[in-house]
Design an enzyme around this catalytic site. Sequence first.
Site, PDB file in Angstrom:
ATOM      1  N   HIS A 147      70.073 -35.765  14.668  1.00 17.89           N
ATOM      2  CA  HIS A 147      68.631 -35.997  14.709  1.00 17.89           C
ATOM      3  C   HIS A 147      68.306 -37.095  15.715  1.00 17.89           C
ATOM      4  CE1 HIS A 147      68.049 -34.058  10.511  1.00 17.89           C
ATOM      5  NE2 HIS A 147      67.803 -33.204  11.479  1.00 17.89           N
ATOM      6  N   GLU A 239      72.175 -30.858   6.203  1.00 17.82           N
ATOM      7  CA  GLU A 239      73.435 -31.213   5.555  1.00 17.82           C
ATOM      8  C   GLU A 239      73.486 -30.694   4.119  1.00 17.82           C
ATOM      9  OE1 GLU A 239      75.650 -35.063   3.675  1.00 17.82           O
ATOM     10  OE2 GLU A 239      74.570 -35.405   5.565  1.00 17.82           O
ATOM     11  N   THR A 302      75.016 -37.493   2.642  1.00 13.10           N
ATOM     12  CA  THR A 302      75.682 -38.740   3.032  1.00 13.10           C
ATOM     13  C   THR A 302      74.722 -39.803   3.554  1.00 13.10           C
ATOM     14  OG1 THR A 302      76.098 -37.874   5.260  1.00 13.10           O
ATOM     15  CG2 THR A 302      77.825 -37.549   3.607  1.00 13.10           C
ATOM     16  N   CYS A 340      78.476 -42.363   3.120  1.00  9.37           N
ATOM     17  CA  CYS A 340      79.370 -42.749   4.207  1.00  9.37           C
ATOM     18  C   CYS A 340      79.241 -44.233   4.509  1.00  9.37           C
ATOM     19  CB  CYS A 340      79.100 -41.903   5.449  1.00  9.37           C
ATOM     20  SG  CYS A 340      77.751 -42.441   6.476  1.00  9.37           S
ATOM     21  N   SER A 373      65.465 -37.948  11.203  1.00 15.68           N
ATOM     22  CA  SER A 373      66.722 -38.549  10.761  1.00 15.68           C
ATOM     23  C   SER A 373      66.581 -39.170   9.379  1.00 15.68           C
ATOM     24  CB  SER A 373      67.162 -39.622  11.766  1.00 15.68           C
ATOM     25  OG  SER A 373      68.222 -40.389  11.244  1.00 15.68           O
ATOM     26  N   SER A 374      67.319 -38.624   8.425  1.00 15.94           N
ATOM     27  CA  SER A 374      67.253 -39.129   7.052  1.00 15.94           C
ATOM     28  C   SER A 374      67.768 -40.554   6.951  1.00 15.94           C
ATOM     29  CB  SER A 374      68.071 -38.215   6.127  1.00 15.94           C
ATOM     30  OG  SER A 374      68.092 -38.723   4.811  1.00 15.94           O
TER      31      SER A 374
END
Length: 462
Positions: A147, A239, A302, A340, A373-374
């Site tokens: 992203h 994801e 993640t 992560c 973007s998460s």
Amino acid sequence: MKFSTRSVMAFAALITTGTTAFTPSHHTLQRTTALRMSTVEETPVEKSRPVRKKDKRLQYMKTDTFHRRGFKEVREGVEKSMSEQFESELVDELKSNNFVINKDGVKVHLAKDFGFCWGVERSIALAYEAVEHFPGKKVHITNELIHNPEVNDKLHDMDVQFIEKIGEGKKDFSKVGDGDVVILPAFGASFEEMTLFDSKNVDIVDTTCPWVSKVWNTVDQHQRKGLTSVIHGKYAHEETVATVSFCEDYICVKDMKEAQMVADYISKGGDKEAFLKYFEKAISEGFDPDTMLDKVGLANQTTMYKKETRAIGQMMQKVMIEKFGPVNTKEHYLEFDTICDATQERQDAIHDLVENADELKLDFILVVGGWDSSNTAHLLEIPQKANVRSFHINKADCIGADNTITHRTMAGEIVTEKFMFDIEDKDKDVVMGVTSGASTPDAAVQDSLSSIFLLKKMSSSD
């Protein structure tokens, strides 16, 4: 592009599992996080049990047309290209100066952990290497690689074909022809997509982040133990779409509110029809909350907010203790840490900025990263929830010459408002914090800061 000491250990682990992608560069060594790889990946298939999705995925990965180690003959050129495209002298100067710089009336405090993570850099390298390794072949990608607008624009420039989305959860694969190349993005690809490509005469370049694969191994453990997977994630995120495709029974919860709804149903039951209606897009086919919530395992996208994932885990454990007793809890609830390291460390770093905002006299915190973007969106949540003025921009163009800023709010709205106060005051510095998401190159941070420096300089000189 260099790795930290912990990341060198992680890289060694990847080599031993046969997953080398490219040589880690000097730049990212200083701040990329270690990857503690799950050993479940190499577990041999037991002949006494049915073949699971994970077994089939491993079979696909063993074919000669499935590539996940990169292409050495083009690596040097790709590393040079990435360095030119992504690195930043300004960011290097900030890091060498204890993460602080004062320039043109602007004092900048850079978060101690920020920007590109190892998994993202590996994914970009693999994709770029694939284009160079297969000259003359048509190259497709199933989603955005990451992203980040600059990276995806670069892939467009390299003539990579982005597979068209034709509706909710559907894509048009008809243009993928015999002998083509297909790149799987950092988010991974669904089991159904992998199966489709395995049946075609195509080369597959798998850039899936190993942390995402670790989550897939976790949900496989749930299946082995007869558990329903509770996924802390956004059901429509690429994801999570990939992760649930490797599940049998699952339910996705995006936040504490939805997790509480699941916990309440486990504890007290409720209106089954209303429950299923609310979660209709976030559950497996044939999901029955009356029978499928007695034994659950927790996993997550993640990039979710670590503290929220932990709180959801505590909530699920508590409700299972209350319903089945402490002695039997392990039979009904299982949890692995699948957030992560890069996500965690970037969250911790901006938390440090927020905690010291008053002492540092920050006027605002700038968060740079893709609007889709998460992990970047969750970075914004930390200062916002602490009432620290903050903005999430996706590129330097969001900063207007008229001292406005176009940014994404926590609610997902794109709004434009006045940016810096008292910018005309020559005797008052603008004091700011800055960080960037795990899919954001340093060059994007430099471009954004350069726009702020110029805006302050021009305003103060009027």
